[in-house]
Design an enzyme around this catalytic site. Structure first.
Site, short mmCIF file in Angstrom:
data_model
loop_
_atom_site.label_atom_id
_atom_site.label_comp_id
_atom_site.label_asym_id
_atom_site.label_seq_id
_atom_site.Cartn_x
_atom_site.Cartn_y
_atom_site.Cartn_z
N ASP A 293 81.71 -11.22 29.08
CA ASP A 293 82.47 -11.33 27.84
C ASP A 293 81.58 -11.89 26.74
O ASP A 293 80.86 -12.88 26.95
CB ASP A 293 83.69 -12.24 28.03
CG ASP A 293 84.63 -12.18 26.85
OD1 ASP A 293 85.48 -11.28 26.83
OD2 ASP A 293 84.51 -13.03 25.94
N GLU A 335 85.54 -6.74 23.85
CA GLU A 335 84.16 -7.21 23.99
C GLU A 335 83.84 -7.52 25.46
O GLU A 335 82.97 -8.35 25.76
CB GLU A 335 83.92 -8.44 23.12
CG GLU A 335 84.76 -9.66 23.46
CD GLU A 335 86.08 -9.73 22.71
OE1 GLU A 335 86.57 -10.86 22.49
OE2 GLU A 335 86.63 -8.67 22.34
#
Length: 413
Positions: A293, A335
């Protein structure tokens, strides 16, 4: 370095149009306005540099196809261009071993030339297997295929054909003539082929001189993609070949679109689960799953705009593709990225992930006038006997630990 295309053409307007089309096809046009000039150019070049030649049939110093003969004698696949085409000229052109011919009628014809040039480049990576009991018939088909730059294979019977298919994965098309095949006929061979190859992955064209309409139906019902009645014109032969090859390429494009993330080009979530499911069916002794992440990604969007955010994700995706080329990696959404490792030692998994983290953290990002850096947090689960959903849940919890511990780190169980 782009491959060269030799153009022999005395009309300057036609030359300019062909030069533009060839450049558009990412090839390098080499222009000659006469046969003498073409011979001079070619004698000072390496033949391997040329993909093909595009030659006007009628030139001031080569009025009846002598320039075509020169290109063919120089072992260049040759496309003939002609101002007019009566039956006599058409036959004179087709008697030569040319790739194809086009007439100077309109711009649509030149668009066909552009497609043909692209095809000649692509065909160099495509294998075609010719299955025919008669050597002469095989040789005739192989000769036609080689004019179009296909990689050719031959088999005198079905058993050898099936053997060759096991050895060469580049074969995407089979031409099979049932007449006189020993041991196993074409229909039986098709039945065996379709156990391992779908019609979208391997095209089969059946050939026969029989006028029995039921035979073509039998071919198609048994798994053939197409049927060609003998004797055939060379033009029909090529049309059938290209139609089937392009069909498979279009299916492949659709598959890639379905399996790829639109923004980054990485595999998407759906493809990831399919791939991991297949891997887990083989019951790997070791397996690991990492969730990656991007840290403070919202700040990048807020500070520099969403276009910059997209740029950042694309750059990170390049690193993901580079570092995890030997594993199963995908963009999971937003993301977040995910990587699955099968039968890889935990120490090696952690090292690969740490190398990736460091490489990304030390990278300088430049978007328009903005310079910035970013980092990722990674949670990795090593659960050899767990299913994919449990591994994702475990890796997610470890990712939160990495975030709470200060980010820009790898946390594993």
């Amino acid at each position: 370095m782009p491959q060269k295309v030799l153009i022999i053409e005395d009309d300057r307007a036609s030359m300019q149009l062909m030069r533009e089309l060839i450049t558009k096809a990412k090839l390098k046009p080499i222009c000659a306005y006469s046969l003498i000039e073409a011979k001079h150019i070619f004698s000072s070049s390496e033949p391997e540099e040329f993909l093909c030649a595009v030659v006007d049939y009628e030139l001031p110093d080569a009025p009846i196809g002598q320039a075509v003969d020169f290109a063919l004698s120089s072992f260049l696949p040759t496309v003939v261009v002609t101002r007019y085409l009566d039956n006599e000229r058409r036959l004179a052109i087709l008697k030569r071993d040319v790739v194809d011919y086009i007439t100077k009628e309109n711009t649509q014809v030149y668009e066909y030339l552009s497609r043909l040039l692209t095809r000649l480049e692509k065909n160099k990576k495509i294998g075609v297997l010719v299955v025919d009991a008669i050597r002469g018939r095989r040789a005739a088909m192989v000769s036609l295929l080689r004019r179009h730059n296909f990689i050719t294979f031959e088999a005198p019977d079905s058993e050898q054909a099936l053997e060759i298919m096991q050895r060469f994965s580049i074969i995407k098309l089979i031409l099979v003539d049932d007449e006189g095949l020993p041991n196993m006929n074409a229909i039986e061979m098709l039945s065996q082929l379709r156990h391992n190859f779908k019609k979208e992955d391997l095209a089969v064209i059946g050939l026969s001189s029989s006028r029995n309409s039921a035979l073509s139906a039998r071919y198609i019902k048994s798994g053939a993609n197409d049927y060609l009645l003998k004797p055939y014109h060379n033009e029909e032969f090529y049309c059938r070949i290209l139609q089937n090859v392009e069909y498979m390429e279009n299916i492949e494009l659709i598959r890639r679109a379905a399996d790829s993330d639109f923004l980054t080009g990485l595999p998407n979530r759906r493809y990831f689960f399919e791939k991991v499911s297949v891997s887990q069916n083989h019951k790997p002794l070791l397996q690991s799953l990492a969730i990656i992440d991007v840290d403070h990604f919202k700040n990048i969007n807020d500070s520099y705009g969403h276009d910059c955010g997209d740029y950042t994700l694309k750059e990170i995706a390049k690193l993901v593709a580079e570092h995890f080329a030997d594993f199963t990696a995908a963009r999971f959404g937003g993301e977040e990225f995910c990587v699955y490792f099968s039968n890889v030692e935990q120490v090696e998994v952690n090292k690969v992930l740490e190398d990736f983290r460091l490489s990304l953290a030390t990278k300088n990002y430049q978007f328009e006038k903005n310079n910035f850096s970013c980092s990722v947090s990674i949670g990795v689960s090593h659960q050899a006997k767990s299913d994919i959903n449990n591994m994702i849940r475990s890796a997610d919890q470890l990712l939160y630990q990495a975030k709470n511990n200060g980010r820009n780190q790898v946390v594993s169980d």
